[in-house]
Motif scaffolding. Sequence first.
Motif, PDB file in Angstrom:
ATOM      1  N   UNK A 613      -9.849 -15.021  -3.862  1.00 28.80           N
ATOM      2  CA  UNK A 613      -9.048 -13.870  -2.990  1.00 28.80           C
ATOM      3  C   UNK A 613      -8.658 -14.592  -1.651  1.00 28.80           C
ATOM      4  N   UNK A 614      -7.489 -14.369  -1.392  1.00 25.39           N
ATOM      5  CA  UNK A 614      -7.142 -15.141  -0.026  1.00 25.39           C
ATOM      6  C   UNK A 614      -6.413 -14.135   0.817  1.00 25.39           C
ATOM      7  N   UNK A 615      -6.275 -14.197   2.103  1.00 30.77           N
ATOM      8  CA  UNK A 615      -5.480 -13.658   2.882  1.00 30.77           C
ATOM      9  C   UNK A 615      -4.220 -14.401   3.358  1.00 30.77           C
ATOM     10  N   UNK A 616      -3.036 -13.543   3.220  1.00 31.31           N
ATOM     11  CA  UNK A 616      -1.796 -14.131   3.354  1.00 31.31           C
ATOM     12  C   UNK A 616      -0.959 -13.556   4.588  1.00 31.31           C
ATOM     13  N   UNK A 617       0.161 -13.984   4.948  1.00 33.37           N
ATOM     14  CA  UNK A 617       0.885 -13.408   5.832  1.00 33.37           C
ATOM     15  C   UNK A 617       1.918 -12.317   5.204  1.00 33.37           C
ATOM     16  N   UNK A 618       2.406 -12.886   4.116  1.00 31.74           N
ATOM     17  CA  UNK A 618       3.386 -12.212   3.335  1.00 31.74           C
ATOM     18  C   UNK A 618       3.362 -12.365   1.915  1.00 31.74           C
ATOM     19  N   UNK A 619       3.943 -11.272   1.046  1.00 30.67           N
ATOM     20  CA  UNK A 619       3.605 -11.528  -0.614  1.00 30.67           C
ATOM     21  C   UNK A 619       5.033 -11.239  -0.839  1.00 30.67           C
ATOM     22  N   UNK A 620       5.444 -12.194  -1.796  1.00 35.01           N
ATOM     23  CA  UNK A 620       6.747 -12.031  -2.290  1.00 35.01           C
ATOM     24  C   UNK A 620       6.794 -11.267  -3.678  1.00 35.01           C
ATOM     25  N   UNK A 621       7.996 -10.653  -3.971  1.00 34.15           N
ATOM     26  CA  UNK A 621       7.889  -9.826  -5.280  1.00 34.15           C
ATOM     27  C   UNK A 621       7.627 -10.666  -6.624  1.00 34.15           C
ATOM     28  N   UNK A 622       7.630 -12.178  -6.436  1.00 32.74           N
ATOM     29  CA  UNK A 622       6.835 -12.843  -7.589  1.00 32.74           C
ATOM     30  C   UNK A 622       5.436 -12.810  -7.411  1.00 32.74           C
ATOM     31  N   UNK A 623       4.993 -12.138  -6.299  1.00 36.68           N
ATOM     32  CA  UNK A 623       3.529 -12.113  -6.152  1.00 36.68           C
ATOM     33  C   UNK A 623       2.985 -13.495  -5.683  1.00 36.68           C
ATOM     34  N   UNK A 624       3.575 -14.101  -4.836  1.00 37.92           N
ATOM     35  CA  UNK A 624       3.299 -15.314  -4.353  1.00 37.92           C
ATOM     36  C   UNK A 624       3.140 -15.403  -2.660  1.00 37.92           C
ATOM     37  N   UNK A 625       2.510 -16.158  -2.209  1.00 41.20           N
ATOM     38  CA  UNK A 625       2.439 -15.986  -0.559  1.00 41.20           C
ATOM     39  C   UNK A 625       3.766 -16.506  -0.123  1.00 41.20           C
ATOM     40  N   UNK A 626       4.287 -15.649   0.834  1.00 36.96           N
ATOM     41  CA  UNK A 626       5.752 -15.901   1.443  1.00 36.96           C
ATOM     42  C   UNK A 626       6.524 -14.861   1.522  1.00 36.96           C
ATOM     43  N   UNK A 627       7.656 -15.132   2.279  1.00 37.85           N
ATOM     44  CA  UNK A 627       8.718 -14.155   2.527  1.00 37.85           C
ATOM     45  C   UNK A 627       9.332 -13.705   1.021  1.00 37.85           C
ATOM     46  N   UNK A 628       9.974 -12.820   1.157  1.00 39.50           N
ATOM     47  CA  UNK A 628      10.698 -12.193  -0.176  1.00 39.50           C
ATOM     48  C   UNK A 628      11.713 -13.145  -0.461  1.00 39.50           C
ATOM     49  N   UNK A 629      11.809 -13.571  -1.738  1.00 38.43           N
ATOM     50  CA  UNK A 629      12.885 -14.520  -2.125  1.00 38.43           C
ATOM     51  C   UNK A 629      13.181 -13.849  -3.683  1.00 38.43           C
ATOM     52  N   UNK A 630      14.549 -13.850  -3.897  1.00 39.88           N
ATOM     53  CA  UNK A 630      15.322 -13.419  -5.066  1.00 39.88           C
ATOM     54  C   UNK A 630      16.123 -14.506  -5.605  1.00 39.88           C
ATOM     55  N   UNK A 631      15.579 -14.748  -6.713  1.00 41.33           N
ATOM     56  CA  UNK A 631      16.071 -16.020  -7.487  1.00 41.33           C
ATOM     57  C   UNK A 631      17.120 -15.446  -8.424  1.00 41.33           C
ATOM     58  N   UNK A 632      18.474 -15.827  -8.243  1.00 40.34           N
ATOM     59  CA  UNK A 632      19.639 -15.317  -8.961  1.00 40.34           C
ATOM     60  C   UNK A 632      20.400 -16.580  -9.814  1.00 40.34           C
ATOM     61  N   UNK A 633      20.753 -16.219 -11.020  1.00 39.75           N
ATOM     62  CA  UNK A 633      21.389 -17.256 -11.986  1.00 39.75           C
ATOM     63  C   UNK A 633      22.582 -17.942 -11.015  1.00 39.75           C
ATOM     64  N   UNK A 634      22.706 -19.462 -11.508  1.00 42.20           N
ATOM     65  CA  UNK A 634      23.476 -20.103 -10.870  1.00 42.20           C
ATOM     66  C   UNK A 634      24.546 -20.704 -11.969  1.00 42.20           C
ATOM     67  N   UNK A 635      25.729 -21.293 -11.546  1.00 40.43           N
ATOM     68  CA  UNK A 635      26.642 -21.793 -12.729  1.00 40.43           C
ATOM     69  C   UNK A 635      26.114 -23.155 -12.835  1.00 40.43           C
ATOM     70  N   UNK A 636      25.877 -24.079 -11.817  1.00 38.79           N
ATOM     71  CA  UNK A 636      25.608 -25.203 -11.692  1.00 38.79           C
ATOM     72  C   UNK A 636      24.144 -25.612 -11.023  1.00 38.79           C
ATOM     73  N   UNK A 637      23.526 -26.704 -11.321  1.00 39.89           N
ATOM     74  CA  UNK A 637      22.241 -26.893 -11.025  1.00 39.89           C
ATOM     75  C   UNK A 637      22.238 -27.010  -9.348  1.00 39.89           C
TER      76      UNK A 637
END
Length: 916
Positions: A613-637
């Motif tokens: 168990x660890x305390x964090x500053x923020x939790x992303x919707x992917x349930x990782x520590x950090x700011x909210x990030x939203x990964x969307x599909x891309x046409x190229x790498x």
Amino acid sequence: MNAVEIEEAVSELSNQPFDAAEFPFAFLAAFGNKETTIKRLRTASANASDVTGGVLQKSNIHIATCPEGRVGETLVALRNSPKTASNKAKFILATDGVSFEAEDFTSGETVACAYPKFPDHFGFFLPLAGITTVKQIRESSFDIRATGRLNKLYVELLKDNPDWATAARRPDMNHFMARLIFCFFAEDTDIFNGEGVFTSTIDQMSERDSSNTHEVINTLFRAMNTRIEDRAKADLPRWANGFPYVNGGLFSGSTEVPRFSKIARSYLIHIGGLNWRLINPDIFGSMIQAVADDDERGALGMHYTSVPNILKVLNPLFLDDLRARLDEAGTNSRMLLNLRRRMSHIRLFDPACGSGNFLVIAYKQMREIEAEIDKRRGESDRRTEIPLTNFRGIELRDFPAEIARLALIIAEYQCDVLYRGQKEALAEFLPLDAQNWIVCGNALRLDWLSVCPPTGTGVKLHADDLFHSPLDQAQIDFENEGGETYICGNPPYVGDKKQSLHQKLDMATLFNGLTTRWRSFDYICGFVFKASQYISQINGAAAALVSTNSISQGMQVAEFWPIVLDRAKIAFATLSFKWSNLAANNAGVTCVIIGLCSKAEFPKLKIVDGDLEREVDNISPYLTAGQAVFVAGRQYPLADVSPMLLGNFAKDGGNLFLSKSQVSEIDERALSFIRPAYGAQEYIRGIQRYCLWISDEQVELARSIESIESRLQKVAASRLESTKEATAEWAGRPHRFVEIRSPEYQFAIIVPRVSSEDRPYLPVGLLPPKSVVTEAFALYDAPLWNLAIIASRIHLIWIGTVCGKMKTDFRYSNTLGWNTFPVPPLTEKNKADLARCAENILLARERHYPATIADLYDPITMPADIRVAHDANDEVLERIYIGRRFRNDTERLEKLFDLYTKMTGGDNTKRKAPRR
């Protein structure tokens, strides 16, 4: 067999005359062993026991019967037997028909009892049936036993009263069963005057042929609905007058009782003979849900949510804070008083409460804390200040809603007995309070503010009958007194493809105007969204809900979570764990727990991963520590890697494809037009499959070959029959695939679209020259270091999180998984090192030819040299990322999201959702 069926079989065995020779086989049969297994164990070759009177089932149990008085020494012989150890028996059991002793080698626990009492310990042996049990079940068989007996009565009554089985009368039947359960509990806990008086009165006053059983029960129900001062006018018989006034809505309304057959009457008497003091309302309520549901009855006794799992929700939500405040208060009388007052105003709200197990556990935990406060203040006999009406719920089905109310009533009485004593508990228990705190209705259609209103909201609607309130009732019939509100529970998951029409309409009502992508949302998204709405409107509110981990994976994250995070923030998260029940061989659902709070501060933001168990500053919707990030599909790498393309699709009715045997039979002139074809199954399982690959320049020559021409005619016919116009248009060009994506190339790297979650790495590999990729992705003539990246642990974790799962398997996507994968800039040396790692993985596989990818990547039997090659690959790649190996998958993900944010310039960290 389920747990209820096993209990019934064990009880039946104990009632039969003891047969020393047959007991071991009958015992094994009671736990679900098939007749063929029993027959084999009867032979000397299959039964490896070296103890007199013994039967040994490998990897299971060593049983022995013995002469009277020699049970103890027989158990010692079983324990010391070399055969017990060499055959890895988990249990030993000895009995002489008088005494019964057993030991569980896994837990070290033992059982010792009189032979007729061994069914009381059947839960101890449930692992023999492949049922993973929890401690509470092993320690008490009562709840499963009671569930099974009540089910038999329920089914028998519906058989004799078919009109009560109709949709219109089923609520009456369920209400009747809830009344019976209360009466069985009350007669064994001194709530009624005398032990067993309800059952004994029915036994004495009803005819043996059951002709008036329903009338006797009806009279008893009327008595419990009549105040003592009104008894003289009620014309009740003397034998009913001794029963107390209960009501509180439990016996109000119709007291009609279904008619009983002789069998039903005997079932009722037998149920009353059980010791209802042993009832566990948090266990029993969950199990009995299946009794009233025809579709769920096959899972009878399997619906059980363990207390440890429930506490994973309740502890971080609010209980941990209450215990911390208790520790902080010590013996300070004023601080203890303030904490008790605070607790009296805390409300728990479960919007999909089922039979109320979350509410019951919360109530019991709070009573335990309150009892400690009273003890420290020298007020141990004080009446509780925690009202049941602070534990509120919504339940779609009427029977679980009734059981939830009843479970809370029972829990309150049991807590009063435990913390204040039997006398004080009885003095204040009856009559029951008529206030209604569980609403029967659709939680996604009801306004949650009407169930848990804001401070100061008064009475809106009062129902006279605790159970027969209108199904569309949304109002709670008591005044809210303020305080914190915590939403909790385990709502229905239901993936987007499995939702009923009604559930789709629920989702449309919630999300229309907010997003056009709601059709791809899991049903539980509706509960999470409504929780965020509620939190944004009520001060001091927070929520913690159990969900499948799909809610924090895949495309759903980018579409759903901006809507939620516009209203609330993630306060804590418990990462993936198995949420299992009592089903045999049940692997459980992989779940997460997500806590939500207002955008104002929550005491501590934390992530729980197993025991860490660890305390964090923020939790992303992917349930990782950090700011909210939203990964969307891309046409190229995003990174400097080779492009990945989806495979080729024939849309040919199967006529362009050939098996190995068909290739051997085809005209020799056609061989130049045949190529190996690979989809995921062909690659992973080593299935040899081929296809016709004919260019426009070669079509005339190919069609001159009869064996090819006949196939092309079938292709044309199949395409003409297609309902899709785009496919039908290709009927005039039957020689080629409809969708061709592969360029001219020398070699291809194949990546299956779906891979088992059990595999420690994604099954990527090189294909033979001129292969055609079908149901898979491919990189064409890509540098070999690309394969090393795909074959890494860090890439697997990214795919599992960003692409999500198909059921429980990894679901690959080139646009969402590969094109978004963040890779640091690679030097030429980095690429050379990774290419060498890829070669080593391929060479290690080659050494095990002809083993398939499925064989080689089995998590249990995976060859050591392949593991070493992958580990070396992970070492090289991870040092490129951070200069060392990652400690765990959580650290891998957090680094990837951090790098992704930097590589995208933060463009994907904020995706505003429109307010409703």
